[in-house]
Design a protein around this motif. Structure first.
Motif, PDB file in Angstrom:
ATOM      1  N   ASP A   1       0.747  -1.206   0.035  1.00  0.00           N
ATOM      2  CA  ASP A   1      -0.136  -0.057   0.046  1.00  0.00           C
ATOM      3  C   ASP A   1       0.923   1.344   0.029  1.00  0.00           C
ATOM      4  OD1 ASP A   1      -2.677  -1.557   0.189  1.00  0.00           O
ATOM      5  OD2 ASP A   1      -2.193  -1.579   2.207  1.00  0.00           O
TER       6      ASP A   1
ATOM      7  N   GLU B   1       0.075   0.608 -12.428  1.00  0.00           N
ATOM      8  CA  GLU B   1      -1.351   0.451 -12.052  1.00  0.00           C
ATOM      9  C   GLU B   1      -1.682   0.255 -10.444  1.00  0.00           C
ATOM     10  OE1 GLU B   1      -4.702  -2.841 -13.549  1.00  0.00           O
ATOM     11  OE2 GLU B   1      -2.622  -3.358 -13.836  1.00  0.00           O
ATOM     12  N   ASN B   2      -0.580  -0.302  -9.769  1.00  0.00           N
ATOM     13  CA  ASN B   2      -0.807  -0.521  -8.396  1.00  0.00           C
ATOM     14  C   ASN B   2      -0.781   0.935  -7.585  1.00  0.00           C
ATOM     15  OD1 ASN B   2      -0.894  -3.326  -8.294  1.00  0.00           O
ATOM     16  ND2 ASN B   2       1.372  -3.525  -8.035  1.00  0.00           N
TER      17      ASN B   2
ATOM     18  N   ARG C   1      -4.078   2.468  -8.460  1.00  0.00           N
ATOM     19  CA  ARG C   1      -5.154   1.829  -7.219  1.00  0.00           C
ATOM     20  C   ARG C   1      -4.913   2.525  -5.798  1.00  0.00           C
ATOM     21  NH1 ARG C   1      -4.240  -2.013  -3.795  1.00  0.00           N
ATOM     22  NH2 ARG C   1      -2.061  -2.494  -4.908  1.00  0.00           N
ATOM     23  N   ILE C   2      -3.780   2.427  -5.327  1.00  0.00           N
ATOM     24  CA  ILE C   2      -3.653   2.814  -3.964  1.00  0.00           C
ATOM     25  C   ILE C   2      -4.017   4.462  -3.928  1.00  0.00           C
ATOM     26  CG2 ILE C   2      -1.888   3.435  -2.528  1.00  0.00           C
ATOM     27  CD1 ILE C   2       0.027   1.091  -3.603  1.00  0.00           C
TER      28      ILE C   2
ATOM     29  N   SER D   1      -6.571   5.856  -5.024  1.00  0.00           N
ATOM     30  CA  SER D   1      -7.803   5.978  -5.165  1.00  0.00           C
ATOM     31  C   SER D   1      -8.328   6.988  -5.876  1.00  0.00           C
ATOM     32  CB  SER D   1      -8.450   5.975  -3.661  1.00  0.00           C
ATOM     33  OG  SER D   1      -7.909   4.457  -3.090  1.00  0.00           O
TER      34      SER D   1
ATOM     35  N   GLN E   1       0.908   5.090 -17.601  1.00  0.00           N
ATOM     36  CA  GLN E   1       0.585   3.732 -17.668  1.00  0.00           C
ATOM     37  C   GLN E   1       0.151   3.317 -19.207  1.00  0.00           C
ATOM     38  OE1 GLN E   1      -2.650   2.350 -15.207  1.00  0.00           O
ATOM     39  NE2 GLN E   1      -2.698   0.277 -15.679  1.00  0.00           N
TER      40      GLN E   1
END
Length: 415
Positions: free
Chosen positions: A177, A203-204, A207-208, A210, A221
């Motif tokens: 995270d 991508e992570n 996502r983190i 948000s 990306q």
């Protein structure tokens, strides 16, 4: 199929014309001796006429008659040997026609079978657009494209760099995270040429975060995914490009890759328009601008556009080029002109500036200069049209809009 029929008829028509020429030439006609006889007899008649007019005397006339009579006898003897003229063999003529037909028709069809596209259906504009849409829906996805990309050669790295990246991978794995760790991992995996791992880390990161991201994150990306696919823009990368351009329609890298996508989808018309607009927005020397300049001529050719090179504007803060205007020589020459001649010279300068801005684009001060010049010339309708177009081009540049508004006010377009 229509093209096959067309070239067959053309070849058949050519064969028919050649065949008629060969068959009609089967008989040459009367022998040459018959023509000679007619000429000699006419000469005998002319001798008698010349004698009556007194052009020649009797002795000369007799000598000429003797010579012509000798030639008549020789021609008559030759005529007796030839009842008709030389003829071409009928069988040979017909064989020549058949061989010509086989060569023209068979050769034409064989050449097209090798160099053409047999079986390819007729493709009008609507059909090509429909085919492009179908391909867009069925083209390979990201995973399929990556599977076909050959392994890249290992980049030259400083000693110990790979070990540091390995430690970064371990740390990022232990802290799933940690957005900053994922961002760093994406950057360094890309440096190593590991584009798949790089876009997965990016991508992570998204996502983190948000949603607490900017358009550039989606664009980065997408770029990593395109590089991982060997330059192919997959549906997944296209979705990211759409997201980037939705948040930032002027994002240069995303516009470059969107144009590349349209070219891959067989829509060079859309690709050229996107790239041309991107060149006009600049800035000159940006990586995506260099990429567009290297490929836009070919894209224009595919789109059927007569391309004139577009000069991107300089980056904000760069030294602005001097505005186009009369030179010292022009000013000196203008002193000797009449009022009408000076007006015509000014109109010529304004026309050249207008043409350049329309084809190559230009800076906001140049557009403002054109608006002001048209106002001075009394062409308010044209100045209003230029002002409207300029506001569209520089809609996101507050400083440029202010300069344009001042020029419009000076030209009497706004109160």
């Amino acid at each position: 199929m229509v093209f096959w029929i067309l070239i067959s008829f053309v070849a058949l028509a050519m064969t028919t014309l050649l065949g008629l020429v060969l068959l009609r030439a089967h008989s040459v006609g009367e022998p040459p001796a018959a023509y000679d006889l007619r000429v000699y007899r006419q000469q005998l008649s002319d001798v008698d006429k010349d004698l009556l007019r007194g052009v020649i005397n009797e002795s000369d006339a007799q000598r000429v008659r003797t010579e012509i009579s000798r030639r008549i006898l020789a021609a008559d003897a030759q005529l007796q040997k030839q009842s008709t003229g030389n003829t071409q063999p009928k069988g040979f003529s017909r064989l020549t026609v058949l061989l010509t037909a086989a060569l023209l028709i068979g050769g034409t069809l064989a050449t097209y079978a090798v160099l053409g596209a047999p079986g390819y259906v007729d493709m009008g504009l609507a059909s090509r657009i429909e085919a492009a849409d179908q391909y867009a829906q069925s083209r390979p996805n990201q995973a399929e494209a990556e599977s076909k990309v050959p392994a890249l050669p290992s980049p030259d790295l400083e000693p110990g760099y790979e070990e540091l990246v390995a430690q970064l991978r371990q740390t990022a794995g232990e802290r799933p995270d940690d957005a900053q760790g994922q961002a760093l991992l994406a950057q360094h995996e890309a440096n190593l040429g590991n584009f798949v791992a790089a876009y997965q880390a990016k991508e992570n990161y998204i996502r983190i975060m948000s949603g607490d991201i900017v358009a550039q994150d989606f664009g980065e990306q997408a770029e990593l995914m395109i590089m991982a696919a060997g330059g192919y823009v997959s549906p997944e990368a296209e979705e990211l490009l759409d997201g980037t351009l939705t948040l930032d329609p002027r994002n240069g890298p995303a516009r470059y890759y969107y144009g590349l996508l349209q070219g891959q989808l067989n829509r060079p018309d859309i690709a050229f328009k996107v790239w041309a607009d991107t060149l006009r927005q600049g800035p000159k020397g940006a990586p995506w601008i260099n990429g567009i300049e290297a490929q836009i001529a070919e894209m224009a050719f595919r789109a059927g556009v007569d391309y004139t090179p577009i000069a991107p504007p300089a980056a904000p803060g760069a030294a602005a080029p001097a505005l186009a205007g009369p030179s010292a020589e022009d000013l000196s020459a203008a002193q000797e002109l009449t009022v009408d001649e000076r007006q015509e010279m000014i109109r010529g300068m304004v026309s050249r500036l207008s043409d350049r801005l329309a084809t190559e684009g230009g800076s906001a001060p140049e557009w403002a200069q054109l608006i002001g010049a048209l106002g001075v010339l009394g062409e308010r309708d044209r100045a209003q049209a230029i002002y409207t177009e300029a506001k569209t081009r520089f809609s996101t540049d507050a400083e440029a809009l202010a300069g344009l508004e001042a020029a419009a006010k000076q030209a009497g377009l706004t109160p």
